[in-house]
Design a protein around this motif. Sequence first.
Motif, mmCIF file in Angstrom:
data_model
loop_
_atom_site.group_PDB
_atom_site.id
_atom_site.type_symbol
_atom_site.label_atom_id
_atom_site.label_comp_id
_atom_site.label_asym_id
_atom_site.label_seq_id
_atom_site.Cartn_x
_atom_site.Cartn_y
_atom_site.Cartn_z
ATOM 1 N N ALA A 375 0.873 -1.179 0.000
ATOM 2 C CA ALA A 375 0.000 0.000 0.000
ATOM 3 C C ALA A 375 0.907 1.226 0.000
ATOM 4 O O ALA A 375 1.881 1.296 0.753
ATOM 5 C CB ALA A 375 -0.898 0.000 1.223
ATOM 6 N N THR A 376 0.623 2.176 -0.876
ATOM 7 C CA THR A 376 1.527 3.298 -1.091
ATOM 8 C C THR A 376 0.815 4.613 -0.820
ATOM 9 O O THR A 376 -0.232 4.894 -1.414
ATOM 10 C CB THR A 376 2.070 3.295 -2.535
ATOM 11 O OG1 THR A 376 2.733 2.053 -2.789
ATOM 12 C CG2 THR A 376 3.050 4.432 -2.747
ATOM 13 N N PHE A 377 1.432 5.403 0.065
ATOM 14 C CA PHE A 377 0.936 6.743 0.367
ATOM 15 C C PHE A 377 1.974 7.741 -0.157
ATOM 16 O O PHE A 377 3.038 7.919 0.435
ATOM 17 C CB PHE A 377 0.729 6.917 1.875
ATOM 18 C CG PHE A 377 -0.259 5.949 2.478
ATOM 19 C CD1 PHE A 377 -1.610 6.250 2.532
ATOM 20 C CD2 PHE A 377 0.170 4.722 2.975
ATOM 21 C CE1 PHE A 377 -2.523 5.351 3.079
ATOM 22 C CE2 PHE A 377 -0.735 3.821 3.523
ATOM 23 C CZ PHE A 377 -2.074 4.132 3.573
ATOM 24 N N CYS A 378 1.675 8.352 -1.311
ATOM 25 C CA CYS A 378 2.656 9.222 -1.956
ATOM 26 C C CYS A 378 2.773 10.581 -1.278
ATOM 27 O O CYS A 378 3.821 11.234 -1.373
ATOM 28 C CB CYS A 378 2.295 9.411 -3.428
ATOM 29 S SG CYS A 378 2.299 7.868 -4.372
ATOM 30 N N LYS A 379 1.723 11.007 -0.614
ATOM 31 C CA LYS A 379 1.756 12.282 0.094
ATOM 32 C C LYS A 379 1.356 12.055 1.545
ATOM 33 O O LYS A 379 1.408 10.929 2.035
ATOM 34 C CB LYS A 379 0.852 13.299 -0.595
ATOM 35 C CG LYS A 379 1.358 13.706 -1.982
ATOM 36 C CD LYS A 379 0.542 14.846 -2.575
ATOM 37 C CE LYS A 379 1.125 15.242 -3.932
ATOM 38 N NZ LYS A 379 0.342 16.356 -4.551
ATOM 39 N N ASP A 380 0.989 13.099 2.233
ATOM 40 C CA ASP A 380 0.687 12.967 3.661
ATOM 41 C C ASP A 380 -0.503 12.045 3.881
ATOM 42 O O ASP A 380 -1.466 12.036 3.104
ATOM 43 C CB ASP A 380 0.385 14.338 4.269
ATOM 44 C CG ASP A 380 1.591 15.265 4.240
ATOM 45 O OD1 ASP A 380 2.701 14.772 3.972
ATOM 46 O OD2 ASP A 380 1.415 16.475 4.480
ATOM 47 N N VAL A 381 -0.419 11.274 4.976
ATOM 48 C CA VAL A 381 -1.520 10.408 5.373
ATOM 49 C C VAL A 381 -1.832 10.701 6.835
ATOM 50 O O VAL A 381 -0.928 10.839 7.659
ATOM 51 C CB VAL A 381 -1.174 8.920 5.160
ATOM 52 C CG1 VAL A 381 0.120 8.545 5.864
ATOM 53 C CG2 VAL A 381 -2.309 8.026 5.626
ATOM 54 N N VAL A 382 -3.115 10.817 7.140
ATOM 55 C CA VAL A 382 -3.543 11.207 8.487
ATOM 56 C C VAL A 382 -4.486 10.150 9.054
ATOM 57 O O VAL A 382 -5.587 9.937 8.539
ATOM 58 C CB VAL A 382 -4.239 12.591 8.469
ATOM 59 C CG1 VAL A 382 -4.741 12.950 9.855
ATOM 60 C CG2 VAL A 382 -3.272 13.658 7.956
ATOM 61 N N PHE A 383 -4.017 9.482 10.113
ATOM 62 C CA PHE A 383 -4.843 8.560 10.892
ATOM 63 C C PHE A 383 -4.996 9.093 12.323
ATOM 64 O O PHE A 383 -5.255 8.320 13.241
ATOM 65 C CB PHE A 383 -4.207 7.173 10.931
ATOM 66 C CG PHE A 383 -4.371 6.384 9.662
ATOM 67 C CD1 PHE A 383 -5.483 5.587 9.462
ATOM 68 C CD2 PHE A 383 -3.410 6.441 8.668
ATOM 69 C CE1 PHE A 383 -5.636 4.853 8.296
ATOM 70 C CE2 PHE A 383 -3.543 5.711 7.499
ATOM 71 C CZ PHE A 383 -4.662 4.920 7.308
ATOM 72 N N THR A 384 -4.849 10.380 12.494
ATOM 73 C CA THR A 384 -4.953 10.980 13.811
ATOM 74 C C THR A 384 -6.296 10.648 14.459
ATOM 75 O O THR A 384 -7.347 10.770 13.837
ATOM 76 C CB THR A 384 -4.797 12.514 13.713
ATOM 77 O OG1 THR A 384 -3.536 12.795 13.094
ATOM 78 C CG2 THR A 384 -4.837 13.168 15.085
ATOM 79 N N ARG A 385 -6.224 10.172 15.723
ATOM 80 C CA ARG A 385 -7.406 9.812 16.506
ATOM 81 C C ARG A 385 -8.241 8.702 15.873
ATOM 82 O O ARG A 385 -9.413 8.523 16.213
ATOM 83 C CB ARG A 385 -8.281 11.037 16.781
ATOM 84 C CG ARG A 385 -7.580 12.111 17.601
ATOM 85 C CD ARG A 385 -8.503 13.265 17.863
ATOM 86 N NE ARG A 385 -7.802 14.337 18.581
ATOM 87 C CZ ARG A 385 -8.334 15.512 18.880
ATOM 88 N NH1 ARG A 385 -9.587 15.772 18.520
ATOM 89 N NH2 ARG A 385 -7.641 16.420 19.518
ATOM 90 N N ALA A 386 -7.661 7.976 14.984
ATOM 91 C CA ALA A 386 -8.363 6.818 14.425
ATOM 92 C C ALA A 386 -8.395 5.697 15.457
ATOM 93 O O ALA A 386 -7.532 5.601 16.331
ATOM 94 C CB ALA A 386 -7.672 6.347 13.158
ATOM 95 N N THR A 387 -9.409 4.843 15.350
ATOM 96 C CA THR A 387 -9.576 3.732 16.288
ATOM 97 C C THR A 387 -9.529 2.414 15.522
ATOM 98 O O THR A 387 -10.336 2.182 14.617
ATOM 99 C CB THR A 387 -10.909 3.841 17.042
ATOM 100 O OG1 THR A 387 -10.933 5.069 17.774
ATOM 101 C CG2 THR A 387 -11.083 2.683 18.004
ATOM 102 N N PHE A 388 -8.568 1.566 15.920
ATOM 103 C CA PHE A 388 -8.426 0.239 15.308
ATOM 104 C C PHE A 388 -8.781 -0.797 16.368
ATOM 105 O O PHE A 388 -7.961 -1.130 17.232
ATOM 106 C CB PHE A 388 -6.995 0.029 14.817
ATOM 107 C CG PHE A 388 -6.547 1.006 13.762
ATOM 108 C CD1 PHE A 388 -6.715 0.720 12.420
ATOM 109 C CD2 PHE A 388 -5.975 2.224 14.119
ATOM 110 C CE1 PHE A 388 -6.297 1.619 11.444
ATOM 111 C CE2 PHE A 388 -5.559 3.127 13.152
ATOM 112 C CZ PHE A 388 -5.728 2.826 11.810
ATOM 113 N N SER A 389 -9.998 -1.318 16.333
ATOM 114 C CA SER A 389 -10.421 -2.315 17.321
ATOM 115 C C SER A 389 -9.907 -3.699 16.969
ATOM 116 O O SER A 389 -9.663 -4.525 17.848
ATOM 117 C CB SER A 389 -11.950 -2.341 17.427
ATOM 118 O OG SER A 389 -12.434 -1.074 17.849
#
Length: 539
Positions: A375-389
């Motif tokens: 999986a490729t993120f070429c620019k900024d990626v934001v998972f701020t305050r994301a919840t992974f249960s």
Amino acid sequence: MLLITGLVILWVKAPDLYRAKDGAAQATATTRGGILTVAAAVIAAAAAGAGLYFTARTIRLNQQALLETQRTNREADHRGRLALEETQRANREADRRDRYAKAIEQLGHDKAPVRLGAMYSLERLAQDNLELRQAVVDVLCAYLRMPFKAPQRHEPTTELPAEGRENASSSDAIDRELERNTAEELLVRQTAQRLLAAHLHCPPNTPGLNAQAIEASPQVDFWPGISLDLTEASLVDLDLWGLSVTYARFVRATFSGHAEFGGAIFFGDAGFGGATFSGDAEFGGAIFFGDAGFGGATFSGHAGFGGATFSGDAEFTEATFSGHAGFTGATFSGHAEFGGATFSGDAGFTGATFSGRAWFFGATFSGHAVFDNSATFCKDVVFTRATFSGDAGFTGATFSGHAEFGGATFSGHAAFTRATFSGHAAFTRATFSGYAVFTRATFSGRAWFFGATFSGHTAFTGATFSGHAAFTGATFSGHALFGGVTHSENVVLESVRVLRINDRDLDRKWPDGWTVRPDADADADDPTRGTLVRGGSGL
């Protein structure tokens, strides 16, 4: 004229020519006779020339008159043909208007067969008259936008008394009538859906990207240049596989049953904001050349976007995915907005490419979140305050821009094995309750883990920190492995809290130069708490 003048002069002067000679009178007479002969010949020639001239002139005038007559006749014929064609066109237009108006009127008929016939009449009109196609599509879309709800059944839960059975029988008859009407209306609506699908499906043997370049013709079933407006429409088992349209609006539409958009091509914007998909929704291999709006959409079944191409912005803000959400191999060329989205099932982004910003701020992943396998993120990626249960998999993922995971919660395992962070990686105050695996991960920029909490197994074994790596204020409760870290001198563990430092079952290996110093003020809950310090004596 000169010849005649000369002859006249010679006639007058003839006696003077022979005055001194014998036989002058005879010679003069002979000469004058010759002059008369020549004059007669000249006059005859002149008369003949004049005759020829007047004859030619008459012929020319006659020809001009004939040509003028022919031209006048041709113009009259042309005017007649134009008048006939105009009359025929007017008649056809009047007939077309009458048929169109009649079909529109019949769409409101209370009998389903009449409504069906009206739809087929409109379809035939649009096939034969190119200029009517968008109008007919608009009418079919307007019909599908009309409210459509199944009647409520009121079945008794207990045995009715004898005196109420007659009323119950009447109620059942009404319910059966409503059911029949609903079934007929469903047939009519699905006919409208099939007519749209039949004429908006990319023609066989034509690449989908070339479909809109096809010249519209009554002999070709495909209708290029069409836009769809199905805002708030009620759609049942909609099958638009291979769809090719310019613009499409399905905002707040309700999709009951399966919704098929596999291989569809939207050459303009496609709006599905607030739409409700009760069954599976399939967009596998679809191409969105404009912006794709699914903000606030609800997917109750499987949502398949595997291999889809989003050339513009992809908006899934506040979308709800109750089943599996599949974006495997999807390509996002613009911004990918998933802020506040809820994934109740598994979310698969394996091999997806995000060329623009990827925004998952506050997103909730209740199942597994899979961003593995390149999986490729070429620019900024934001998972701020994301919840992974569930488990969060970023194994082998590439982060070319900044990666923001600040305040994120990982309740399951979090795998960043062999992940590559080219920009800053921020996990400030993130919480890892399960495994946190960053084995052989590469951090080329700054790596921030300020105040992060690692409750389970934590592994940075073989990780590379080329920039500054700060774990200040972080807490480690379980295993902690930093063995084989490259550029360990860039790792800062100031004020890192280590719990259960005397637990022999825990495997801990800190970067070179760091040790655990037991806290003198350890509380009763954890009397073996310690703090990482650089150098000195410790554990």
